[in-house]
Design a protein around this motif. Structure first.
Motif, short mmCIF file in Angstrom:
data_model
loop_
_atom_site.label_atom_id
_atom_site.label_comp_id
_atom_site.label_asym_id
_atom_site.label_seq_id
_atom_site.Cartn_x
_atom_site.Cartn_y
_atom_site.Cartn_z
N TYR A 70 -29.24 9.86 39.19
CA TYR A 70 -28.76 9.97 40.57
C TYR A 70 -29.57 9.07 41.50
O TYR A 70 -29.02 8.35 42.33
CB TYR A 70 -28.82 11.42 41.03
N LYS A 71 -30.92 9.11 41.34
CA LYS A 71 -31.79 8.27 42.16
C LYS A 71 -31.48 6.79 41.95
O LYS A 71 -31.44 6.01 42.91
CB LYS A 71 -33.27 8.54 41.82
N LYS A 72 -31.23 6.44 40.70
CA LYS A 72 -30.92 5.05 40.36
C LYS A 72 -29.61 4.63 41.04
O LYS A 72 -29.54 3.58 41.68
CB LYS A 72 -30.79 4.94 38.83
N THR A 73 -28.60 5.48 40.96
CA THR A 73 -27.30 5.19 41.59
C THR A 73 -27.45 5.07 43.10
O THR A 73 -26.83 4.20 43.72
CB THR A 73 -26.30 6.31 41.27
N MET A 74 -28.27 5.93 43.71
CA MET A 74 -28.47 5.91 45.15
C MET A 74 -29.12 4.58 45.59
O MET A 74 -28.73 4.01 46.60
CB MET A 74 -29.35 7.08 45.60
N LYS A 75 -30.12 4.14 44.81
CA LYS A 75 -30.80 2.87 45.10
C LYS A 75 -29.81 1.72 45.06
O LYS A 75 -29.80 0.85 45.93
CB LYS A 75 -31.91 2.61 44.08
N GLU A 76 -28.95 1.73 44.03
CA GLU A 76 -27.96 0.66 43.88
C GLU A 76 -26.94 0.67 45.00
O GLU A 76 -26.51 -0.38 45.48
CB GLU A 76 -27.29 0.75 42.50
N LYS A 77 -26.57 1.88 45.47
CA LYS A 77 -25.64 2.01 46.59
C LYS A 77 -26.23 1.39 47.85
O LYS A 77 -25.53 0.75 48.62
CB LYS A 77 -25.32 3.49 46.84
#
Ligand code: QAP
Ligand code: CO
Length: 173
Positions: free
Chosen positions: A163-170
């Protein structure tokens, strides 16, 4: 009016919702806006706390046999209490407050609830299959709980990382 949906890890999702006492126009306006918001977000269920109103209100609009989300099937559930349950099942769940994530969660197979409608009328309903699962998912929101809190320690850790990884990419976009 489309409302903004509060997303994880916002602390507002952890608040325990209060019982509804007044079945007035203000409540009806909230219910109508929740429906618009859920449809605009491609959801099948929404609790009031997800639009920053910590009161015991949830709506569900499950697709029918033809996969249509018919407004005549809309359920507005206020102050629900579970009175009976039987069995357990696993189902892959998602949540508008945890966008993009789906996980298998164990739920009760059939439940009976007592609840009130928008006019304050009391109903009893037995639910099975997807309806039973959806009601349990939404009732957990009223306790300030998200479906990911039912994951085992290792699956929860894996979720946090992804989730943290996806948020960073967003954010980058
Ligand atoms: C709760 O969930 C539910 O990640 C309602 O990108 C879930 O409407 C009840 C949604 C499973 C029963 C079974 C999720 C939309 C919608 C997403 C939803 C997304 C877009 C979730
Ligand atoms: Co949810």
């Amino acid at each position: 009016m489309i409302l903004s949906v509060v997303t994880y890890p916002d602390r507002r999702l952890k608040v325990v919702s209060k019982a509804v006492e007044k079945f007035d126009e203000k409540l009806h306006f909230l219910l109508d806006n929740m429906y618009e918001t859920m449809m605009a977000s491609n959801g099948i269920g929404l609790a009031a706390i997800q639009v920053d109103r910590p009161i015991q209100v949830l709506i569900l609009n499950l697709p029918n046999e033809e996969e249509n989300q018919d407004k005549s099937d809309l359920l507005e559930i206020i102050n629900p209490k579970m009175t009976e349950s039987n069995g357990t099942v696993f189902y892959q769940e998602g949540c508008l407050s945890v966008p993009g994530f789906y996980e298998d969660i164990e739920r009760l197979e059939t439940i009976t609830i007592r609840y009130q409608d928008r006019y304050g009328m009391t109903h009893n309903m037995r639910a099975e299959a997807l309806l039973s699962i959806a009601i349990q998912h939404e009732m957990e929101h009223l306790q300030g709980k998200l479906f990911i809190e039912n994951l085992s320690y290792s699956r929860r850790k894996k979720f946090e990382k992804e989730y943290k990884k996806t948020m960073k990419e967003k954010k980058k976009r």
